[in-house]
Design a protein around this motif. Structure first.
Motif, PDB file in Angstrom:
ATOM      1  N   PHE A  59      -9.430   4.762  -2.828  1.00 33.88           N
ATOM      2  CA  PHE A  59      -8.297   3.886  -3.093  1.00 33.88           C
ATOM      3  C   PHE A  59      -8.508   3.162  -4.415  1.00 33.88           C
ATOM      4  O   PHE A  59      -9.617   3.074  -4.928  1.00 33.88           O
ATOM      5  CB  PHE A  59      -8.112   2.864  -1.973  1.00 33.88           C
TER       6      PHE A  59
ATOM      7  N   THR B 142      -5.935  10.515   0.308  1.00 30.56           N
ATOM      8  CA  THR B 142      -6.540  11.040   1.533  1.00 30.56           C
ATOM      9  C   THR B 142      -7.000  12.474   1.325  1.00 30.56           C
ATOM     10  O   THR B 142      -6.570  13.162   0.394  1.00 30.56           O
ATOM     11  CB  THR B 142      -5.531  11.004   2.695  1.00 30.56           C
TER      12      THR B 142
ATOM     13  N   ALA C 295      -4.422   5.730   6.742  1.00 26.49           N
ATOM     14  CA  ALA C 295      -3.572   5.490   5.578  1.00 26.49           C
ATOM     15  C   ALA C 295      -2.122   5.289   5.993  1.00 26.49           C
ATOM     16  O   ALA C 295      -1.433   4.386   5.499  1.00 26.49           O
ATOM     17  CB  ALA C 295      -3.695   6.658   4.605  1.00 26.49           C
TER      18      ALA C 295
ATOM     19  N   ALA D  15       0.366   5.442   0.365  1.00 29.28           N
ATOM     20  CA  ALA D  15      -0.590   6.472   0.768  1.00 29.28           C
ATOM     21  C   ALA D  15      -0.120   7.837   0.295  1.00 29.28           C
ATOM     22  O   ALA D  15       1.072   8.147   0.343  1.00 29.28           O
ATOM     23  CB  ALA D  15      -0.756   6.473   2.286  1.00 29.28           C
TER      24      ALA D  15
ATOM     25  N   ILE E  14      -3.792   4.853  -1.857  1.00 28.01           N
ATOM     26  CA  ILE E  14      -4.818   5.507  -1.046  1.00 28.01           C
ATOM     27  C   ILE E  14      -4.691   7.011  -1.225  1.00 28.01           C
ATOM     28  O   ILE E  14      -3.621   7.582  -1.059  1.00 28.01           O
ATOM     29  CB  ILE E  14      -4.666   5.181   0.452  1.00 28.01           C
TER      30      ILE E  14
ATOM     31  N   ARG F 236      -1.647  -1.023  -4.006  1.00 25.78           N
ATOM     32  CA  ARG F 236      -2.845  -0.230  -3.762  1.00 25.78           C
ATOM     33  C   ARG F 236      -2.445   1.203  -3.408  1.00 25.78           C
ATOM     34  O   ARG F 236      -1.505   1.420  -2.663  1.00 25.78           O
ATOM     35  CB  ARG F 236      -3.669  -0.842  -2.617  1.00 25.78           C
TER      36      ARG F 236
ATOM     37  N   VAL G  79       0.835  -1.197   0.000  1.00 24.72           N
ATOM     38  CA  VAL G  79       0.000   0.000   0.000  1.00 24.72           C
ATOM     39  C   VAL G  79       0.872   1.249   0.000  1.00 24.72           C
ATOM     40  O   VAL G  79       1.828   1.358   0.762  1.00 24.72           O
ATOM     41  CB  VAL G  79      -0.927   0.022   1.233  1.00 24.72           C
TER      42      VAL G  79
ATOM     43  N   LEU H 189      -9.908  -1.014   5.732  1.00 21.44           N
ATOM     44  CA  LEU H 189      -8.783  -1.289   4.844  1.00 21.44           C
ATOM     45  C   LEU H 189      -8.252  -2.693   5.050  1.00 21.44           C
ATOM     46  O   LEU H 189      -7.885  -3.390   4.096  1.00 21.44           O
ATOM     47  CB  LEU H 189      -7.682  -0.259   5.057  1.00 21.44           C
TER      48      LEU H 189
END
Length: 444
Positions: free
Chosen positions: A43, A58, A80, A7, A56, A54, A5, A252
């Protein structure tokens, strides 16, 4: 294996969403309108250097504000940061370092996570030197980019890639022969109770208090020589409650559990019926292309007549028209009624999810379908179905080659899907059909 992930954080109007859209390769609205599914979108999945991950996006953090919306955005950013392997801190290169940037930098340093500063809006060579000021924020990785003009994005993603964990050492790797089943649903519908009923022991904490399960939990099980891994996900709450301190990471983590699964079992509470959140939850699994089963729990508590199950199933179908292929089973995790049936159906759905059909067989079915109902015409021109082939599994994905992709109406595409389902079953699994023109240029 759950994808890593990344962010994206920063203050308002620095270009976070533009960068998000640039990285995922499409413009994605905050709310997606789709029949039967309504949910927020912060996301998306994409890939770089053949590695899926992935992203994300925000909300912009307003420093110094203490209103409810700002507090919720701050909690979203904390979510995140907690889940990400790497954080991209977007700043506005034209404005220089602001006090808000410095406060966010302090927050990110406390997280202990790798941080890459993306100095945005550096649209030409002359502006490149503006990035130097941002080294003062204290992060070694500081890169100049222009999200709007796609400048420096490759270098940024290379830097992000270097912080992803080694795939060979991923601790979430599990038995590849086992069928991974994610048990999903809103809080207090009986997800953990179902797993305990299947295991015959209280291995997963069960409580009448909604939201008891905080993390995704994997449990192995063998049934009739079939191996399963049961993934109990944290209950997904309504948007307004999702960032409460005790459970702000649950959604998440549940999404990552869905990502690791082959089959998602949506648990519906028979005593409270279907609410919008049920559509939201199953929408995540549908978007991920997972096989899906609907399990109606607490069936023992429902007063019944000879038509109760039939009427309840009709109601479910009306709420989930996009899941006409998903089997429905009525269970009671409390009494054990039909809980074994869930895994029996999951095994069948997983097999269908991975089913591959020979090209010659597919074309026989498609040509028979075309002979029964000819393709549509437009201004004297007829759509021609040239041939079809399966291009992927999990979910089964078919490419249909035609003379003119723009002439393929969604209703005829649905007709072809129905004919394939009639011939090959595909119970419990979604199906994707790609329409391609003769020159192999994908148009839909």
């Amino acid at each position: 294996m759950a994808a890593p992930v990344m962010a994206i954080v920063g203050t308002p109007n620095v270009g976070k969403s533009t960068l998000f859209n640039r990285i995922i390769g499409q413009r994605m609205a905050i709310v997606e309108n789709r029949p039967g599914i309504t949910r927020d979108r912060i996301f998306a999945s994409t890939e770089w250097r053949s590695r899926s991950f992935r992203v994300i996006d925000t909300g912009g953090l307003e420093v110094g504000q203490v209103d409810e919306i700002t507090l919720r955005i701050r909690s979203q950013i904390e979510l995140a940061i907690d889940e990400a392997q790497v954080i991209v801190f977007v700043v506005d290169g034209l404005n220089g370092v602001t006090s808000a940037d410095e406060e966010i930098a302090n927050l990110l340093r406390r997280s202990g996570k790798p941080v890459i500063v993306a100095v945005n809006k550096l649209d030409n060579v002359e502006r490149g030197s503006l990035a130097y000021e941002f080294f003062g924020l204290g992060f070694e990785q500081t890169l100049g980019v222009s999200a709007e003009h796609a400048l420096g994005i490759g270098d940024l993603l290379d830097a992000v890639f270097d912080f992803f964990p080694d795939e060979s050492t991923d601790q979430e790797a599990i038995d590849e022969d086992a069928i991974k089943v994610a048990v999903i649903g809103r809080p207090n519908v009986g997800k953990s109770s179902l797993i305990n009923a299947l295991l015959g022991e209280d291995r997963v904490l069960v409580s009448d208090q909604a939201g008891t399960t905080r993390d995704a939990i994997d449990t192995s099980l063998t049934l009739d020589d079939a191996k399963f891994v049961l993934i109990d996900t944290a209950g997904m709450r309504k948007r307004g409650k999702v960032y409460e301190a005790t459970e702000k990471y649950s959604v998440l983590r549940a999404l990552r559990a869905i990502e690791r699964s082959d089959v998602a079992v949506l648990i519906i509470d028979a005593s409270s019926g279907i609410i919008e959140q049920d559509k939201r939850v199953v929408g995540y699994a549908l978007d991920a292309g997972k096989a899906i089963i609907i399990a109606v729990n607490k069936w023992d508590a429902v007063e019944k007549n000879g038509k109760t199950a039939q009427e309840f199933e009709k109601m479910i179908r009306s709420h989930f028209p996009f899941l006409a292929w998903a089997p429905i089973v009525f269970i009671s995790a409390k009494t054990g009624q039909r809980v074994r049936k869930v895994l029996e159906i999951a095994a069948e759905a997983a097999e269908n999810h991975a089913q591959r059909i020979a090209t010659s067989t597919i074309n026989t079915i498609v040509q028979e379908a075309v002979a029964m109902v000819p393709p549509p015409t437009d201004k004297g021109k007829r759509l021609k179905i040239l041939y079809a082939t399966q291009v992927a599994v999990k979910p089964p994905t078919f490419a249909v080659f035609v003379n003119k992709a723009d002439m393929m109406h969604f209703s005829y595409q649905r007709y072809l899907e129905n004919k394939l389902r009639e011939s090959f079953g595909f119970l419990g699994t979604p199906m994707r059909i790609l329409i391609r023109e003769r020159n192999s240029h994908e148009r839909r």
